[in-house]
Design an enzyme around this catalytic site. Structure first.
Site, PDB file in Angstrom:
ATOM      1  N   LYS A 211       0.830  -1.201   0.000  1.00  0.00           N
ATOM      2  CA  LYS A 211       0.000   0.000   0.000  1.00  0.00           C
ATOM      3  C   LYS A 211       0.872   1.261   0.000  1.00  0.00           C
ATOM      4  CE  LYS A 211      -3.839  -2.464   0.523  1.00  0.00           C
ATOM      5  NZ  LYS A 211      -3.303  -3.829   0.571  1.00  0.00           N
TER       6      LYS A 211
ATOM      7  N   LYS B 274      -8.660   1.557   3.796  1.00  0.00           N
ATOM      8  CA  LYS B 274      -8.208   0.163   3.767  1.00  0.00           C
ATOM      9  C   LYS B 274      -7.025  -0.033   4.694  1.00  0.00           C
ATOM     10  CE  LYS B 274      -5.894   1.225  -0.647  1.00  0.00           C
ATOM     11  NZ  LYS B 274      -5.805   0.852  -2.076  1.00  0.00           N
TER      12      LYS B 274
ATOM     13  N   ARG C 285      -5.098  -4.829 -13.071  1.00  0.00           N
ATOM     14  CA  ARG C 285      -3.858  -5.444 -12.592  1.00  0.00           C
ATOM     15  C   ARG C 285      -2.899  -5.520 -13.775  1.00  0.00           C
ATOM     16  NH1 ARG C 285      -2.239  -8.799  -8.647  1.00  0.00           N
ATOM     17  NH2 ARG C 285      -3.088  -7.098  -7.378  1.00  0.00           N
TER      18      ARG C 285
ATOM     19  N   ARG D 210     -10.427  -5.789 -13.396  1.00  0.00           N
ATOM     20  CA  ARG D 210     -11.315  -6.499 -12.485  1.00  0.00           C
ATOM     21  C   ARG D 210     -12.509  -5.593 -12.186  1.00  0.00           C
ATOM     22  NH1 ARG D 210      -6.540  -7.296  -8.415  1.00  0.00           N
ATOM     23  NH2 ARG D 210      -6.267  -5.190  -9.234  1.00  0.00           N
TER      24      ARG D 210
ATOM     25  N   ARG E  41     -15.542  -2.672  -4.957  1.00  0.00           N
ATOM     26  CA  ARG E  41     -14.293  -3.438  -4.997  1.00  0.00           C
ATOM     27  C   ARG E  41     -14.273  -4.322  -6.238  1.00  0.00           C
ATOM     28  NH1 ARG E  41     -14.664  -6.724   0.386  1.00  0.00           N
ATOM     29  NH2 ARG E  41     -16.738  -6.993  -0.523  1.00  0.00           N
TER      30      ARG E  41
ATOM     31  N   ASP F 115      -1.667  -1.899  -9.499  1.00  0.00           N
ATOM     32  CA  ASP F 115      -3.104  -1.720  -9.664  1.00  0.00           C
ATOM     33  C   ASP F 115      -3.368  -0.284 -10.101  1.00  0.00           C
ATOM     34  OD1 ASP F 115      -3.477  -4.314  -8.865  1.00  0.00           O
ATOM     35  OD2 ASP F 115      -4.086  -3.808  -6.817  1.00  0.00           O
TER      36      ASP F 115
ATOM     37  N   GLU G  31      -1.973   0.744  -5.952  1.00  0.00           N
ATOM     38  CA  GLU G  31      -1.189  -0.203  -5.157  1.00  0.00           C
ATOM     39  C   GLU G  31      -0.035  -0.743  -5.990  1.00  0.00           C
ATOM     40  OE1 GLU G  31      -3.256  -3.367  -3.196  1.00  0.00           O
ATOM     41  OE2 GLU G  31      -4.792  -2.061  -2.348  1.00  0.00           O
TER      42      GLU G  31
ATOM     43  N   ASN H 126       1.891  -4.340  -5.848  1.00  0.00           N
ATOM     44  CA  ASN H 126       1.886  -5.671  -5.230  1.00  0.00           C
ATOM     45  C   ASN H 126       3.178  -6.408  -5.551  1.00  0.00           C
ATOM     46  OD1 ASN H 126      -1.145  -6.020  -4.257  1.00  0.00           O
ATOM     47  ND2 ASN H 126      -1.166  -4.982  -6.232  1.00  0.00           N
TER      48      ASN H 126
END
Length: 339
Positions: free
Chosen positions: A148, A183, A233, A248, A256, A296, A304, A306
């Site tokens: 994050k 979050k 993603r 997504r 979400r 993301d 984000e 990841n």
């Protein structure tokens, strides 16, 4: 499929030398082969002619060298044969406690949570690195890049964002931005993500709950309405973006897009903005030892970065034909052949 040609040719080939590859993973029965990127990597490795081993992260350990033992970092290694059946996807052909120095490369694919045991695993893998083991992603880089907070380094690409445990500062941000996403810093799969409006009657209890009454730091970001078009993603392998992302798209009534939260994945070519972001981040992160990254992007905003166990390889290949798992294994081959 012409878009695939933009990906460097050296990551689309194979290796003449057979490697011994160990994947540090969660228990094998917990992996969902029909969608799991780690399983896709294992299959790609075997297709490239390599030996595949799985090491449950819970078995990693270290022992001091003595007269009877070479010592060092070791784990219980399961020698696998991969199968096409997603419900019966592997055969165990051997099981042995082995030092990690016996492998050409170790691929860290343990899922979050990023708790003390995850950190301990990175300490052990870093010790193995000091003994000459090639580990991807590099353990120190995993520890240094909060999935994050890592966007703070690349804030020019992100929406307005804060990270505090001070509830007054969080409420101030909510008042300023009017519509925000809250979050936890250690969440995954869309868990504990809340959309909060300035006039939400539940905002106090949401902030209190997520911060544990001010004891835990959380992140707040301005809500990006383009989420309706998907939380993209984007995979970056060896510093280069895969030419297709997985958007997504949230189910009706949701904010979400995470697949684990019921989102629908749609593979699509990268936009010019997607490439701009990925091209800026990719070389920087790769230089630090992050062989595989999943960023993301919502709309044109980075949300984000990841690094622990990025996924979506299976869906991208099914819908676009691009073999990201194979490209990742080829990147490992090149890393192993480098001096």
């Amino acid at each position: 499929m012409a878009q695939q040609l933009h990906f460097d040719k050296h990551l689309l080939g194979g290796s003449a030398r057979s490697l011994k590859l160990a994947f540090v993973v969660d228990p094998l029965p917990t992996l969902k082969a029909w969608k799991d990127s780690t399983v896709a990597m294992m299959r790609a490795a075997e297709n490239h002619g390599h030996e595949v081993y799985a090491i449950d992260a819970a078995t990693l350990g270290w022992r001091r060298p003595d007269g009877d033992h070479a010592g060092g970092v070791c784990g219980e290694a399961l020698h696998l044969h991969l199968r096409p059946d997603d419900h019966d996807w592997y055969r165990e052909t051997g099981r042995e406690w082995l030092p990690l120095t016996r492998f050409d490369a170790v691929i860290m694919r343990k899922d979050p949570p990023f708790d003390v045991e995850y950190i301990t695993a990175t300490w052990l893998l870093e010790r193995a690195e000091s003994d000459g083991v090639k580990v991807f992603n590099r353990p120190r880089a995993l520890r240094d890049h909060s999935e994050k907070l890592a966007i703070a380094e690349f804030a020019r690409f992100s929406p307005p964002t804060v990270a505090f445990r001070h509830m007054g500062q969080l409420h101030r941000f909510i008042d300023e931005q009017r519509d925000v996403i809250l979050k936890p810093l250690d969440g995954m799969g869309g868990s504990q993500i809340f959309r909060v409006h300035r006039n939400d009657p539940n905002r106090n209890v949401i902030v209190e709950t997520l911060t544990h009454d001010g004891a835990r730091t959380i992140m707040a970001q301005r809500f990006v309405p383009e989420i309706t078009q998907g939380d993209k993603r984007i995979l970056i392998i060896a510093g280069q973006p895969v030419p297709f992302c997985l958007a997504r798209i949230p189910k009706a009534g949701e904010t979400r897009g995470n697949l684990a939260a019921g989102g629908t994945g749609v593979a699509q070519e990268l936009s010019a903005r997607d490439r701009e972001i990925a091209d800026a981040l990719g070389p920087v992160l790769f230089k630090r030892g992050l062989m595989l990254v999943g960023i993301d992007v919502i709309g044109d905003q980075l949300t984000e970065i990841n690094v622990t166990s990025p996924t979506c390889m299976v869906e991208i290949r099914q819908q676009s034909g691009f073999d990201a798992a194979g490209a990742f294994i080829t990147a490992i081959e090149h890393a192993c052949s480098a001096a």
